[in-house]
Each structure stands twice: as structure tokens, then as C-alpha cells.
Design an enzyme around this catalytic site. Structure first.
Site, PDB file in Angstrom:
ATOM      1  N   TRP B 325      86.246 132.395  22.975  1.00  0.00           N
ATOM      2  CA  TRP B 325      86.773 133.442  23.849  1.00  0.00           C
ATOM      3  C   TRP B 325      88.190 133.081  24.307  1.00  0.00           C
ATOM      4  CZ3 TRP B 325      88.519 133.270  28.908  1.00  0.00           C
ATOM      5  CH2 TRP B 325      88.688 134.489  29.561  1.00  0.00           C
ATOM      6  N   HIS B 326      88.419 131.771  24.508  1.00  0.00           N
ATOM      7  CA  HIS B 326      89.719 131.348  25.021  1.00  0.00           C
ATOM      8  C   HIS B 326      90.845 131.546  24.021  1.00  0.00           C
ATOM      9  CE1 HIS B 326      87.374 129.508  28.231  1.00  0.00           C
ATOM     10  NE2 HIS B 326      88.491 129.533  28.934  1.00  0.00           N
ATOM     11  N   GLY B 327      90.535 131.507  22.738  1.00  0.00           N
ATOM     12  CA  GLY B 327      91.624 131.707  21.798  1.00  0.00           C
ATOM     13  C   GLY B 327      91.193 131.530  20.372  1.00  0.00           C
TER      14      GLY B 327
END
Lengths: 317, 484
Positions: B325-327
Site C-alpha cells: 500500500w505504501h508504494g
């Protein structure tokens, strides 16, 4: 809500007093690394801003006013113009960008009432935020509350802190001491000029490829300068003083800047293109020495009639 | 528009005055004003993505109603699938398209193929991960009959795009925020003052702590091959405080701003670096995301109800998804996996961590055992941050490898370009101290000077402002979590 607004207002006043007091205490007592947003090292540094702006305060009516960065105060010698019959003053300052130029112009134009204004453009600075130059001016020039306008334009916390610190130092009569007119290399000459006979030591190895850019603020300021002078019917010229040919050759988009400046309709001249400049005429990779200034200023005096600038000065005399 | 920008300094008072003085008689007018302000706030980055925000909002509003009105479970599922599919489709396209294409190309190259791939120059819409998750939680909660959908378009839009939380959270739940949007707000003096104080502390975290640490963390991470192990450890510690100051600072400013308008947002950070193990750390770090994954992924997967191995599997799944989700980079996935690994002792031995109890509660200092636990947890979290910050997996492994090389000149302050990081050390010491003293509060300075005479309290807040003015980093960096 009333209580909130009242207390917010009171707190704002209270916090301003505490902020200023803290700034003065930290500014006076703390070592440099503990006051990063009150930069040191600008007081009486090379460039002689301290002496120049004090002289400017006691000077009136000059035919020609020069503005710009160190290229201005190291490139236009009032003595040469005086010999040609024109009085002049050099209001250049270190790293001065059009943003500061516009402010200085508004501040000093009525005092000098010039018949011609020459703005020296150093393209490297056209993308600058103008902080360095503002800090130099605010530390050295005799500032007052009107300088807040410049602080707001540059909008940087270091500038706000320096503005408040310098202003209150002045109110507390803590002016910095008189600056010597010779620092071992450069000599301050009356009229705002800085003379040097240093000759660059070659080969000069630190030349890198350079691409000039013009940011929106600086462009707006250039338009502002033009507007300000047009309203007063004062002719305005933009010159680009020569830099070391090797350095000039490293700039990859000189035509772009030339066309932008020419677009301002100010009889722009890029003197790098005008003459073949010998390396021995430079003090460093960026500035002319006195031998170079002699050549450069004579060039200007020869070219000005073609631009009707000198006629204008004479006609107004 | 950043919370720490001059434009926000102008924007906020204007909206505040209009909100409490012009539109205060009508809830509808207040909500419309906040919605307009939120859309303007968002458009300051890129107005073109307003259409995406509006579309995402319309999609969830409409599908939410359809799910509620559906006569049978089949149609409920269809409408839910449409909403989840389109939302995740947009998120996947904007955030992960290039990542998947490149990863696929790398994979088939292993088998000797030379694919002719095309990646797109896709601009990531700011906050897309946050507002997508807002919308998803809304439709999923309707699907599970936890809430009823709103029929008021303005109120729902405001729930999704309320400007304090629009671009970097906290990720709100409809059950928490929507009722606040629906009922009239009354100005409360103490709430507003508290909001300003929380904003001030968030500002210090961001511009004084995070941004100053960022300068040297960037220098060290970007040139890690030139530094010895001691310097690299210092770089990792600086990054740990950079990311905490940056994100927790943003959250404090968001919560503080929301309070000025009478809203209470979800708490997102609870002194994560004062945790005794990684399980506790994750109950204190980015709480709104952790709880989102817990409620909408971990529990639906079975949570801890189906035996140890399913618990282990589910834990790994949520951490890997959280990393992703972060990247769109394998570094984030490994970061998630490492955290899952670090949390395993708590999962396997089911240690009842005291996550709800503040460490050394009621005492000034922690015990020796607690000190060891705090330091170990911080070390593990910081170790994992190396993967989070590194440009690539090879960069992360090289960085870690160099830490263990026994090279001379381990002192970072011996390097000319890092001498200035002494200031970070000088700022971090009082910062950690204030956070420690305030760790039982919502934010560190909440009750600091509470019983002092007003004039002394005001001196304290004024000095906080002076610290911002004197020590804020002038290079200026955007918030790290905007990219997520």
C-alpha cells in the site's frame, strides 16, 4: 468565540514580544550553529554594502544609476563616467536579483532622480530565491520598517528574522562599526564601485556546464522595474557584463536569455558577444578587474549614443 | 497547499471566519463551505485530479445506496464488487501500473525473453490511497449492515474530502466521522485552543524535527557507499525520526485543524517509539491504517480464530499488503515482511502485550527491563526503516552490509558535510524528552504547563513559536506520506 478571538489577539501580541526578545538574546549570545535561521557572516563582508548604502543615503541627483549584482558594483566605474561628463552611482549588491533591484529602485529613485538606469543582468541569478542578497542588504543597509515589503516579497524565515534583528539592533543603537574601504584585495571607490587589480590565475578548473533559467518572481520583478521607470519616463537599459570567456562558453542557453531580455524592449546588450575579452581582464571567472572595467566602460560610452541614451541625459541636463 | 506554507496561513483563517461567522446559522451552508474549501485545497496540487476525486466520491455514494437497497445478497455482492473493483482499479492503475509491467518484464527476462515493454508517465494523484480507503470502508460497512448510507451528497462528499485529512489521513471511518458531519457543530473554546496547541506541536515535529533530520538522512542514504557503519547507523536513526516527525506531525496538524471546525478525527499516532515490542509499535503507528487492515482484511481472512498457522499467514498477508500500500516498490514489501517477522514472537507465544498501557505509566523513568525493550523495539523498527527509505533492495542490502563493516572514522561529525547534523542531535534530545513527559496525553504538550499561571503558559507557547522560527528547515520538503 469572543473569548477565543480576544485571547488569540492578545496572545499574538504577547508572542511577538517574546519572539523578538528571544531573537535578540539568541542573536547576541548564541554561537552560529545554534541560530541557523539568523545567518551570520553578512556584516561588513566583501561587497562593501555597508559603506555603499550609507553613502547612498547622503547622495542626491545622479545622471546614471547602476543596479545589479556584484557584476554591477565591480563593472561600472563612476570615475570613468565622470570623465565623460556623467555623474553616476552604483547601487549594486552581492547576488542582487531583480526582486531586490525593484525594491531598491523604488526606495532610491526619488533621491537620485537619474536620467538613465542601467540594470546589469547576471543570468545565473535569474532563478534565485533572492534570500542571500536580501540578507546582505538587510544586515548592512540602514533599514527601516519600509523594508518589510522586501521581506514579504522574498518570504523566507531567515529574511524575516534578519529584518527584525537588524531593525531592533538599530533601534537599540547597536549599529555595526564603520567599514574599512580596503580589505586587502578590493577597494571601495566613492559612488558605490569596488575596484580590484587582481588578475585571474589560470587554468581555471571549476567551470561547469550551466543552463540559465528565469523564474516567475524574477520575471515579474523585471516587468515591475520596467513599469516603474516607464511611468517616470526614465530610459532603462539592460546590460550583461562580460564573464570569463571560458565560463561564458559553458552556458548552454545564452540565446534563450538574450531573447527574453530583448523581449523586454530595453535595448538589451550582451557584452559577452560584443568584444573578444582577454582572460587577463578578469579578476576571477565571473568579474572584470580594473583593466577590464576600463575597456568595458569605454565600450558602453561608445555604444550609448547609438541607443540615444546619452542624448537623453544631455537633453535633460 | 501544505499545512506549513504561507498560503495555508492565509487559507485557514479565511475559512475559519467564514465558517463560524458567516455560515454558522446553517449546517448545510457550513458543510458546503467546508466542501468547497476542501476542493480548493486539493486543487492547489493539481485541479485535474479533482475529477477523479469527485468520481470516486460519486461511485461510493451511489454504490453505497445500491448495496443498501439491494433486495438480496447477490445484488449486494455485485454492487460491492463494482465499488471495490473500480476503486482498486484506479488505485492500481495510478500507483502500480508501471511496477507490475516492469516486474513482469524482469520476470520473463529470467527465461531468456526480451520483452518490448511500455511504461507510462503516470502522475500519482495526491492522497488517492487515503480517499480510496475512506470510500471502501464506507461501502464495506454498508454491506455488513454496520451503517446506513447517507442520502445527502454534500455530507458524504465532505466525509471523503474534508481538507485536513484529504491527502494524508488519518483514514477515517464513516461510523466515526459521518455522524459529526451530519450534526450541527458548536464552537467550543477549549476544543479550539487545544486544536491550535496540537497544530503547533505538529508544526514543530514537521518543520523542526523531520525536515532537519531529512537533510542529513538524505545525504547519508544518497551517498551510502561513501560512509562507514557508524555514519550509516546515524543516517537510519535520523530517518526514523524524519518519518515519525513528518507523518505524526502532519497528523497532529490535521487533527488540530479539524478541531478548529468542531471535528474530532481518529488518533493516528500514540508515541510509537515508546513501544516495548513490535506488536505494540503497530498499535501505536499509523493506527488508522493498521485498524483498517485489521477490520477489512485480517478479520475477514479469519484473523486469529483458525489456529496458529492461519494467524501467522494472516499476519504476513496484512503486513505485506500494508507494505505494498505504501508504494510500488519491492522495498516496501520487504519492509512489511520484516515487520511481520518481528511481530511473530508476539503472535506465536500470544504474549499479552500491554499495548493499551503506556510504558512506565505514572512513573518518571522506565525500569531497566523496559528500557531494554524500548531500545530493542526502536532498533528493530529503525532496521526495517532502512528498506522503507532505500531506493532499491540492493541499495538496502548494501546499506546494511556496510553497517557491519568495521571501518574507521565511524563518527558522523568528522565528515564536513554532516557536521551540521549535530544540530539534529541537539534538537532530538529535548524533543524526545518532551514526548516522553507527555506520553500519557493525546499529544505531547497537551497538558504541559496546565497548572501554570496563564502568562507562563503563554511564554511556553511563544517559545515554541520561536523554536519554529529559529530552527525550521529552510530547504522545505513535502510530506513523505503524500506520495502514498
Amino acid at each position: 468565540m469572543k473569548k477565543f478571538l480576544l485571547n488569540s489577539t492578545l496572545f499574538s501580541c504577547f508572542a511577538s514580544i517574546i519572539y523578538i526578545a528571544s531573537l535578540l538574546i539568541v542573536g547576541k549570545l548564541a554561537p552560529t550553529y545554534l541560530k541557523p535561521n539568523l545567518p551570520a557572516g553578512f556584516e561588513r563582508r566583501n561587497g562593501f554594502s555597508y559603506t555603499r548604502y550609507r553613502e547612498a543615503e547622503s547622495t542626491t541627483q545622479k545622471d546614471v544609476l547602476f543596479l545589479g549584482s556584484s557584476h554591477a558594483y565591480r563593472g561600472y566605474d563612476p570615475r570613468i563616467f565622470e570623465k565623460a561628463g556623467f555623474s553616476s552611482f552604483n547601487l549594486g549588491s552581492s547576488s542582487q536579483t531583480p526582486v531586490q533591484t525593484l525594491f531598491l529602485l523604488r526606495k532610491y529613485i526619488d533621491r537620485f532622480q537619474p536620467k538613465l538606469v542601467v540594470l546589469d543582468i547576471y543570468p545565473v541569478l535569474l532563478n534565485s530565491d533572492g534570500v542571500e542578497s536580501t540578507l546582505d542588504l538587510m544586515t548592512n543597509a540602514p533599514i527601516d520598517f519600509s523594508w518589510m515589503r522586501l521581506a514579504l516579497t522574498v518570504n523566507d524565515i531567515r529574511v524575516y528574522n534578519t529584518f527584525v534583528f537588524s531593525l531592533f539592533k538599530k533601534l537599540l543603537s547597536e549599529e555595526i562599526q564603520e567599514q574599512s574601504r580596503y580589505d586587502g584585495v578590493d577597494t571601495y571607490v566613492e559612488g558605490g564601485y569596488v575596484e580590484t587589480f587582481k588578475v585571474i590565475t589560470l587554468p581555471y578548473n571549476s567551470l561547469k556546464a550551466n543552463k540559465y533559467q528565469l523564474n516567475e518572481n524574477q520575471y515579474e520583478a523585471l516587468l515591475g522595474i520596467k513599469r516603474e521607470l516607464t511611468v517616470r519616463s526614465i530610459p532603462f537599459r539592460i546590460f550583461q557584463a562580460p564573464v570569463l570567456p571560458g565560463r561564458y562558453a559553458k552556458a548552454t542557453n545564452v540565446e534563450h536569455i538574450d531573447s527574453l531580455m530583448a523581449g523586454l524592449d530595453t535595448n538589451y546588450i550582451n557584452f559577452n558577444k560584443h568584444v573578444l575579452w582577454s582572460d587577463s581582464l578578469f579578476a576571477d571567472d565571473s568579474h572584470l578587474n580594473q583593466y577590464g572595467v576600463d575597456v568595458y566602460n569605454k565600450q558602453i560610452l561608445q555604444l550609448l549614443p547609438a541607443h540615444n541614451a546619452i542624448d537623453n541625459i544631455i537633453s535633460k541636463k | 497547499m501544505l499545512f506549513n506554507s504561507t498560503s495555508f496561513l492565509i487559507f485557514l483563517p479565511i475559512v475559519f471566519i467564514l465558517y463560524w461567522f458567516v455560515t454558522n446559522r446553517s449546517l448545510k451552508a457550513q458543510n458546503c463551505l467546508l466542501l468547497l474549501a476542501s476542493y480548493y485545497f486539493y486543487s492547489c496540487w493539481d485541479w485535474r485530479f479533482l475529477f477523479l476525486l469527485a468520481f470516486s466520491t460519486a461511485l461510493d455514494f451511489f454504490t453505497g445506496l445500491k448495496i443498501y437497497e439491494a433486495k438480496n445478497i447477490r445484488w449486494k455482492k455485485i454492487w460491492l464488487a463494482i465499488s471495490v473493483g473500480i476503486n482498486l482499479g484506479f488505485l492500481g492503475f495510478f500507483k502500480y501500473y508501471n511496477f507490475f509491467v516492469e516486474s513482469f518484464a524482469d520476470f520473463i527476462q529470467v527465461f531468456g525473453f526480451r520483452p518490448n515493454i511500455t511504461t507510462l508517465n503516470i502522475v500519482l494523484p495526491v492522497g488517492i490511497s487515503f480517499y480510496t480507503f475512506h470510500g471502501l470502508s464506507y461501502v464495506i460497512d454498508i454491506y455488513y449492515d454496520r451503517i446506513k448510507p447517507t442520502t445527502n451528497w454534500v455530507q458524504y462528499s465532505l466525509f471523503v474530502s474534508f481538507f485536513p485529512l484529504l491527502v494524508a489521513g488519518p483514514i477515517e471511518r464513516a461510523t466515526h466521522l459521518l455522524p459529526q458531519v451530519e450534526r450541527p457543530r458548536v464552537f467550543k473554546y477549549h476544543q479550539a485552543v487545544d486544536g491550535l496547541k496540537q497544530f503547533l506541536w505538529g508544526l514543530i515535529k514537521k518543520v523542526v524535527i523531520a525536515d532537519n533530520c531529512a537533510e542529513y538522512a538524505n545525504q547519508i542514504f544518497n551517498n551510502s557507499d561513501q560512509y562507514s557503519g557508524g555514519v550509516l547507523v546515524w543516517g537510519a536513526i535520523l530517518f526514523a525520526f524524519q518519518i515519525y516527525g513528518d507523518f505524526a506531525g502532519y497528523t497532529d496538524m490535521a487533527l488540530g485543524t479539524a478541531r478548529l471546525f468542531g471535528f474530532e478525527l481518529l488518533k493516528n499516532f500514540n508515541y510509537p517509539y515508546f513501544s516495548r515490542n513490535i506488536a505494540e509499535f503497530w498499535k501505536r503507528w499509523h493506527i488508522s491504517l493498521s485498524s483498517w487492515f485489521r477490520d477489512y482484511l485480517y478479520i475477514p481472512l479469519g484473523g486469529s480464530r483458525k489456529g496458529l498457522w492461519m494467524t501467522v499467514r494472516n499476519t504476513f498477508i496484512i503486513f505485506l499488503v500494508s507494505g505494498f500500500w505504501h508504494g510500488a516498490n519491492w522495498t516496501f514489501v520487504v519492509w512489511g515482511g520484516l515487520n511481520a517477522l518481528f511481530i511473530m514472537p508476539s503472535v506465536i507465544w500470544k504474549s499479552k502485550n500491554k499495548s493499551t498501557i503506556t510504558v512506565a505509566e505514572g512513573r518518571l523513568l522506565p525500569s531497566l527491563k523496559e528500557t531494554g525493550q524500548l531500545l530493542l523495539t526502536f532498533a528493530l523498527a529503525t532496521f526495517a526503516w532502512i528498506f522503507f527509505r532505500a531506493e532499491s533492495l540492493s541499495h538496502a542490502f548494501d546499506y546494511i552490509g556496510r553497517i557491519f563493516l568495521l571501518e574507521s572514522d565511524y563518527n558522523p561529525f568528522h565528515y564536513a558535510e554532516l557536521k551540521g547534523s549535530k544540530l539534529c542531535l541537539l534538537l532530538l534530545i529535548p524533543f524526545i524528552l518532551v514526548e516522553w513527559l507527555g506520553r500519557e496525553n493525546n499529544y505531547a504538550i497537551e497538558t504541559l504547563g496546565f497548572r501554570w499561571p496563564r502568562v507562563l503558559r503563554w511564554v511556553l507557547y511563544a517559545l515554541c513559536l520561536f523554536i519554529v522560527g529559529m530552527y525550521m528547515h529552510t530547504g522545505g520538503t513535502e510530506f513523505i506520506y503524500f506520495q502514498f
